[in-house]
Design an enzyme around this catalytic site. Structure first.
Site, mmCIF file in Angstrom:
data_model
loop_
_atom_site.group_PDB
_atom_site.id
_atom_site.type_symbol
_atom_site.label_atom_id
_atom_site.label_comp_id
_atom_site.label_asym_id
_atom_site.label_seq_id
_atom_site.Cartn_x
_atom_site.Cartn_y
_atom_site.Cartn_z
ATOM 1 N N HIS A 31 -3.540 -13.334 -0.026
ATOM 2 C CA HIS A 31 -2.640 -14.474 -0.204
ATOM 3 C C HIS A 31 -3.345 -15.566 -1.002
ATOM 4 C CE1 HIS A 31 0.497 -13.262 2.822
ATOM 5 N NE2 HIS A 31 -0.495 -12.458 3.147
ATOM 6 N N ASP A 50 -3.751 4.147 7.375
ATOM 7 C CA ASP A 50 -3.811 4.780 6.054
ATOM 8 C C ASP A 50 -5.193 5.269 5.667
ATOM 9 O OD1 ASP A 50 -5.062 2.346 5.658
ATOM 10 O OD2 ASP A 50 -3.986 1.836 3.828
ATOM 11 N N GLY A 51 -6.184 5.122 6.559
ATOM 12 C CA GLY A 51 -7.531 5.549 6.234
ATOM 13 C C GLY A 51 -8.309 4.552 5.406
ATOM 14 N N ASP A 69 2.694 -2.151 5.326
ATOM 15 C CA ASP A 69 2.185 -3.274 4.535
ATOM 16 C C ASP A 69 2.145 -2.873 3.059
ATOM 17 O OD1 ASP A 69 1.264 -5.859 4.124
ATOM 18 O OD2 ASP A 69 -0.839 -5.353 4.451
ATOM 19 N N GLU A 116 5.516 -13.600 5.673
ATOM 20 C CA GLU A 116 4.088 -13.517 5.957
ATOM 21 C C GLU A 116 3.400 -14.618 5.149
ATOM 22 O OE1 GLU A 116 0.406 -10.303 6.117
ATOM 23 O OE2 GLU A 116 2.120 -9.908 4.826
#
Length: 373
Positions: free
Chosen positions: A133, A240-241, A265, A121
């Protein structure tokens, strides 16, 4: 051994009672109702395939981004206890020399069967949507860099994510596809047309859709519309909210029915305590289960695949759809042919979920694993 379960959910099949025969590391038969001979063990709960996570940076206090085999084993063990039996190691943007070393080290664990592949990624991402990043390490994809990392992986690089608007990105996408590597589009400021060009060049995955990508606009639809509407594209969601509102999860499910794949992730704080971590060269703090960089950007998640299934169901997914998105779909997207389903001839990867969809039992390659407890 013959196992019976209160119920079975696997892509294409759901039954009130079911049985599975396991011989070594393989499933040799599956059926409904009463097994042909007495069961060796009854599994109380819902039997589903082992989860397949194709986008994970760490967990259990450790990280793939260090390129350290001992840490990689710690990550895999932590997620295995939460039902993930197939795991792809994701690396974040770093220098090419550092990525070369990490790919070579992790590639040995792919060859040994601990990991299902490596996902790069970055560093071929947009500076406008780089998120956690390091923007100073971003670069357009050159043929030299692409070939160097393919050589380092020696067949173990399973997926890359790139921004299709970068100079050389379309040529790089074609090079990766020709090498058998899945190409995902993400961290991108592309137009709809640029995304379409990349899809036509062989890109088949939307990397964590809605996160760090040019948003939808009614006159300038951008990459999200291109990725959702194209039947050739599998769509990653971080359920995941924190990363994506439930309404957007449902929108993606409707627009890309059968093409949704849940990913974590996850970074080192998944299945671990709050605290300070590293995500490649970036410092990350986890507070109340949310990972952020010092600038406040979300830096991966503390999610497990079991948690993603639970949150998806709470957001309106049918359990069968959530299980499909956590098993068959990611396996199909990355060409993992013997996992993701409870079927004859498949690898004996099984998860038992209790009434609260918590992991009660885990089997990988025919061997029981201690669950989370």
């Amino acid at each position: 051994m013959i196992l019976t379960a209160d119920s079975l959910i696997t892509p294409g099949q759901a039954s009130a009672t079911a049985w599975v025969r396991v011989d070594g590391d393989r499933i040799t038969d599956v059926g409904e109702g009463t097994p042909p001979s007495p069961a060796d063990r009854h599994l109380s709960g819902t039997l589903v395939p082992g989860f397949v996570d194709v986008h994970c940076h760490g967990g259990g206090g450790a990280s793939f981004t260090e390129g350290d085999p001992a840490q990689a084993q710690q990550v895999a063990a932590a997620h295995l206890r939460h039902g993930t039996t197939s795991l792809v190691a994701s690396l974040v943007t770093d220098g090419i020399d550092e990525l070369d070393r990490s790919v070579r080290a992790l590639g040995e664990l792919v060859t040994d069967g601990l990991l299902s592949g490596i996902h790069l990624e970055g560093p071929w991402l947009s500076g406008d949507y780089c998120g956690a990043h390091d923007p100073t390490l971003l670069r357009p994809p050159s043929a030299e860099d692409v070939d160097r990392l393919l050589t380092a992986g020696d067949g173990t690089v399973r997926m890359v994510t790139l921004a299709p608007e970068l100079d050389g990105a379309i040529a790089a996408a074609r090079r990766f596809v020709d090498a058998g590597v899945v190409v995902g589009l993400g961290h991108s400021n592309a137009t709809w047309e640029q995304a379409r060009e990349a899809i036509d060049a062989g890109a088949t995955v939307a990397t964590h859709l809605f996160n760090q990508i040019r948003p939808l606009h009614h006159r300038h639809p951008g990459p999200i519309a291109a990725l959702l509407e194209d039947e050739r594209v599998w769509v990653e969601l971080i359920s995941d909210g924190v990363h994506v509102h439930p309404a957007m999860l449902r929108l993606a499910r409707t627009a890309a029915s059968g093409r949704i794949m849940l990913v974590t992730d996850a970074m080192g704080g998944a299945a671990a305590e709050d605290g300070d971590y590293r995500l490649g060269p970036i410092h990350v703090q986890v507070l109340d289960g949310v990972a952020r960089t010092p600038t406040g950007a979300i830096a991966g998640s503390t999610l497990t695949m079991a948690g993603a299934v639970r949150h998806s169901v709470a957001s309106g997914f049918d359990l069968a759809d959530a299980v499909d998105a956590a098993t068959r779909a990611p396996a199909a997207a990355l060409g993992l042919t013997d996992v993701g389903e409870v079927r004859r001839g498949g690898r004996a990867d099984l998860v038992v979920l209790d009434d609260d969809l918590e992991v009660a039992d885990v089997m990988r390659s025919g061997a029981w694993v201690a669950p989370t407890g």
